[in-house]
Design an enzyme around this catalytic site. Structure first.
Site, PDB file in Angstrom:
ATOM      1  N   SER A 291       0.837  -1.207   0.000  1.00 28.05           N
ATOM      2  CA  SER A 291       0.000   0.000   0.000  1.00 28.05           C
ATOM      3  C   SER A 291       0.865   1.249   0.000  1.00 28.05           C
ATOM      4  O   SER A 291       0.584   2.215  -0.722  1.00 28.05           O
ATOM      5  CB  SER A 291      -0.911   0.042   1.232  1.00 28.05           C
ATOM      6  OG  SER A 291      -1.822  -1.033   1.200  1.00 28.05           O
TER       7      SER A 291
ATOM      8  N   GLY B   4     -17.434   7.909   0.023  1.00 25.91           N
ATOM      9  CA  GLY B   4     -16.442   6.903  -0.319  1.00 25.91           C
ATOM     10  C   GLY B   4     -16.588   6.507  -1.776  1.00 25.91           C
ATOM     11  O   GLY B   4     -15.863   6.982  -2.648  1.00 25.91           O
TER      12      GLY B   4
ATOM     13  N   ILE C 271      -6.718   7.973   4.612  1.00 26.07           N
ATOM     14  CA  ILE C 271      -5.647   8.333   3.692  1.00 26.07           C
ATOM     15  C   ILE C 271      -4.339   7.630   4.081  1.00 26.07           C
ATOM     16  O   ILE C 271      -3.713   7.983   5.097  1.00 26.07           O
ATOM     17  CB  ILE C 271      -5.448   9.868   3.651  1.00 26.07           C
ATOM     18  CG1 ILE C 271      -6.799  10.566   3.384  1.00 26.07           C
ATOM     19  CG2 ILE C 271      -4.404  10.233   2.594  1.00 26.07           C
ATOM     20  CD1 ILE C 271      -7.535  10.103   2.128  1.00 26.07           C
TER      21      ILE C 271
ATOM     22  N   LEU D 242      -6.528   6.192  -9.511  1.00 23.94           N
ATOM     23  CA  LEU D 242      -6.959   4.991  -8.792  1.00 23.94           C
ATOM     24  C   LEU D 242      -6.850   3.763  -9.681  1.00 23.94           C
ATOM     25  O   LEU D 242      -6.546   2.665  -9.214  1.00 23.94           O
ATOM     26  CB  LEU D 242      -8.402   5.160  -8.293  1.00 23.94           C
ATOM     27  CG  LEU D 242      -8.546   6.137  -7.128  1.00 23.94           C
ATOM     28  CD1 LEU D 242     -10.009   6.440  -6.877  1.00 23.94           C
ATOM     29  CD2 LEU D 242      -7.916   5.568  -5.864  1.00 23.94           C
TER      30      LEU D 242
ATOM     31  N   LEU E  90      -3.675 -24.298   9.314  1.00 25.84           N
ATOM     32  CA  LEU E  90      -2.728 -24.029  10.394  1.00 25.84           C
ATOM     33  C   LEU E  90      -3.320 -24.274  11.773  1.00 25.84           C
ATOM     34  O   LEU E  90      -2.598 -24.256  12.779  1.00 25.84           O
ATOM     35  CB  LEU E  90      -2.244 -22.571  10.315  1.00 25.84           C
ATOM     36  CG  LEU E  90      -1.448 -22.212   9.072  1.00 25.84           C
ATOM     37  CD1 LEU E  90      -1.348 -20.700   8.930  1.00 25.84           C
ATOM     38  CD2 LEU E  90      -0.057 -22.812   9.129  1.00 25.84           C
TER      39      LEU E  90
ATOM     40  N   GLU F 290      -9.796   1.534  -2.878  1.00 25.78           N
ATOM     41  CA  GLU F 290      -9.565   1.694  -4.317  1.00 25.78           C
ATOM     42  C   GLU F 290     -10.672   1.031  -5.137  1.00 25.78           C
ATOM     43  O   GLU F 290     -10.439   0.302  -6.083  1.00 25.78           O
ATOM     44  CB  GLU F 290      -8.195   1.136  -4.691  1.00 25.78           C
ATOM     45  CG  GLU F 290      -7.165   1.520  -3.651  1.00 25.78           C
ATOM     46  CD  GLU F 290      -5.876   2.071  -4.187  1.00 25.78           C
ATOM     47  OE1 GLU F 290      -5.702   2.023  -5.394  1.00 25.78           O
ATOM     48  OE2 GLU F 290      -5.088   2.561  -3.377  1.00 25.78           O
ATOM     49  N   GLY F 291     -11.889   1.312  -4.731  1.00 27.85           N
ATOM     50  CA  GLY F 291     -13.057   0.744  -5.392  1.00 27.85           C
ATOM     51  C   GLY F 291     -13.501  -0.502  -4.646  1.00 27.85           C
ATOM     52  O   GLY F 291     -12.787  -1.493  -4.629  1.00 27.85           O
TER      53      GLY F 291
END
Lengths: 259, 386
Positions: B93, B139, B165, B241, B340, B365-366
């Site tokens: 990211s 958003g 952000i 984006l 696991l 991002e969508g």
């Protein structure tokens, strides 16, 4: 400073390695082939020297056509160009004939310093730098953990089992390094992309004026006659503590001469 | 098989240069990042001092040309994202936001002066960027954003706030999108500009090795040259984006590959009822399904990469990649956790960390819902967003 770094392609020491059944040479086909780890330290040292004192770094490799992969990787770290000695007759070469071929190739390269790793992770004989210096008639500053350049004077700290020795010589000289000397850089993406455009000069034995009968299986002074797999690890010895476990452990260590 | 991507020989489709870039990133991460990841995740920090090291490799803005950027192919960028996210989505990211959002917005829409001022330092990791589009109340629907930029003489006054952000409170410069009389415009706001404040968002359960912040603009006065001259309308931030989403298509494959590799190692060693759990049919069904899902996700990402390098990639194709690959990766990471057992709930093993991270990736991002509607619109011709 004109520096030539000797770079050998070897089978990855972190993976399973084997010798071929037919001629007892390293099985390159089955291996993942990489730059000999110690040679990366030699490349880094060469780059640091030319960054500080100016000059150019050339990579010199003797190996089959597939070694060109490792040459590109070496170039991606920063050297300007490379020479690749490739010839089918080189297969099976011993250290003595390898040093003859590399010395011949160095003839035209006008190197102030010839840098290499102290050993390769496949052969591990450690003799090549010495043989090369002898053939070229220059000093052998081997086993360096530190290299200082002051004009044409080279000073190394030669790593020994007990400590180190300070050894000085004038250029030209052969310098071999251990992995304690520096921390090799990662190739940058720009370096990786630039590497494919850098010149790689391919030389055959004929180009170098070396007769094929002096190298490879034909000219080998030592040959591997046979090999066997290492026996599987045995079960080991269990010590049961019946109040005297410590004594038994020390007795065992004493018989093995550890204490 | 050590690498579950070997199942479909995905690496066989790559060039030598692409493989070397991927290997270099993997090696760097193994040496410098992986040993510390669990600790950073636990502490909820991103080590800012890592940025110059990422810059030296060429990772920041790597697919951009000039201004100190490496100028690699899109596929090489994708493969770097794959390896970064195989370590941790937080790290990927950071690199995505720096390169594909902050640097890309300046590179594509900035003036020559803005590019010269910011891009070389950002490529070197000396300056960090962030990208402010999302707001607390807007958003998926950024067109209705409340943040406003108002003309005051030659200057602008920026008023409003941004939310979620990445890199927000460690950034040296923020690309901020605001509504103006002429529509949405982009502005470069340096950290420390009077009226611009940030607040780091705490108590996250996801992307803990990444900084997330809220940005506030209290009548921030910006000179005229703070505006990105090339950016006009919502299309501009959406194009940025789209760049970042492309990286996510590959990144998700990395998180899934790492989860699967860890679960495979564990299942080969873990003995129950006298044999490794890898030898049980139920476990093998999980592995087979995950192996196929991982391989197809990787092939899809690579296909999109080739389209992008050929200049033919369409936004709805990126939506398809993000929707499929993040969804697949999340399922794989969760399934790996079941293999696991109890050990899977600690930071000693990566799959649950990846799964937690991917919860954010699924949304940012969508959202998966919006990408579904993008694909729906491409197929039917009907937009169903509202």
């Amino acid at each position: 400073m004109n520096i030539v770094v000797l770079v050998k392609q070897v089978p990855d020491s972190g993976a399973e390695r084997s010798l071929r059944a037919d001629d007892n040479t390293v099985d390159r086909g089955a291996a993942s082939n990489v730059i000999n780890e110690m040679d990366e330290y030699a490349i880094e040292e060469a780059l640091k020297i030319t960054e500080a004192h100016g000059g150019e770094v050339t990579v010199l490799t003797m190996g089959p056509a597939g070694a060109s992969d490792s040459i590109r990787k070496a170039l991606s770290m920063g050297p300007a160009k490379a020479v690749h000695i490739v010839d089918d007759a080189l297969r099976g070469s011993c250290a003595v004939s390898t040093s003859k071929v590399i010395a011949a190739a160095l003839g035209g390269l006008n190197a102030d310093i010839i840098l290499c790793g102290s050993e390769s992770t496949d052969g591990r004989v450690q003799v090549l730098p010495h043989m090369l210096a002898e053939r070229l008639g220059v000093a052998a500053l081997t086993g360096a953990r530190k290299l200082t350049v002051d004009g044409s004077t080279l000073t190394i700290e030669r790593q020994t089992d007990e400590g180190y020795e300070v050894v000085t010589a004038s250029t030209p000289a052969v310098v071999s390094v251990w992995d304690t000397i520096n921390e090799p850089r990662y190739p940058s993406f720009k370096g990786i992309m630039a590497a494919k455009k850098k010149p790689v000069d391919t030389k055959s034995l004929a180009d170098l004026g070396v007769d094929a009968s002096e190298v490879g299986f034909a000219g080998a002074t030592s040959t591997v006659l046979d090999h066997a797999q290492r026996p599987p690890r045995s079960a080991g010895q269990k010590v049961v503590d019946e109040g005297d476990g410590g004594v038994k452990l020390v007795e065992y260590l004493a018989t093995e001469k550890f204490v | 098989m050590r690498d579950p991507l070997e199942l479909l020989d995905v690496a066989g489709l790559l060039t030598g240069e692409e493989r070397q870039i991927q290997e270099t990133v993997a090696r760097f991460l193994a040496d410098r990042v992986r040993p510390h990841l669990a600790e950073w995740f636990e502490a909820g920090t991103f080590p800012r001092e890592l940025a110059p090291e990422l810059g030296r490799l060429g990772l920041l803005g790597m697919h951009l040309d000039g201004y100190g950027c490496a100028g690699t192919s899109a596929v090489a960028y994708g493969l770097a994202c794959l390896e970064l996210e195989a370590a941790d989505s937080g790290l990927r990211s950071f690199v995505s936001v720096q390169g594909s959002l902050a640097m890309y917005s300046i590179h594509r829409y900035g003036s020559e002066e803005q590019k010269q001022r910011w891009l070389p330092r950002m490529a070197a990791g000396e300056a960090i960027g962030c990208f402010g589009l999302t707001e607390p109340d807007f958003g998926s629907d950024p067109a209705n954003m409340r943040t406003r930029a108002i003309r005051d003489g030659d200057d602008w006054l920026l008023r409003g706030g941004k939310m979620w952000i990445t890199n927000g409170s460690i950034a040296d410069v923020a690309t901020v999108w605001a509504a103006t009389e002429d529509g949405i415009r982009g502005f470069l706001v340096p950290a420390g500009t009077p009226g611009f404040t940030t607040r780091t968002i705490k108590n996250k359960l996801s992307l803990r090795a990444s900084i997330t912040a809220e940005l506030s603009f209290d009548d921030v006065r910006l000179p005229a040259d703070a505006q990105l001259p090339g950016a006009k309308g919502l299309r501009a931030p959406l194009s940025c984006l789209n760049e970042a989403r492309f990286g996510i298509c590959f990144g998700a494959v990395g998180a899934a590959r790492d989860s699967l590799a860890v679960a495979l190692d564990y299942a080969r060693e873990r003995v129950q009822f006298g044999k490794p759990i890898a030898a049980f049919q139920l476990t093998q069904q999980k592995f087979a399904d995950m192996g196929v899902s991982l391989g197809t996700a990787a092939l899809l990402a690579l296909h999109l990469g080739r389209l992008k390098d050929g200049g033919r990639l369409q936004p709805h194709q990126v939506s398809a990649g993000k929707l499929n690959n993040v969804r697949a990766a999340l399922e794989i990471a969760r399934e790996c956790r079941t293999i696991l057992g109890g050990s899977g709930i600690t930071l000693e093993y990566s799959p649950l960390r990846h799964a937690n991270n991917l919860e954010s990736v699924l949304t940012y991002e969508g959202t998966s819902e919006i990408h579904t509607l993008v694909i729906g619109e491409a197929l039917t011709g009907h937009a169903a967003y509202r």
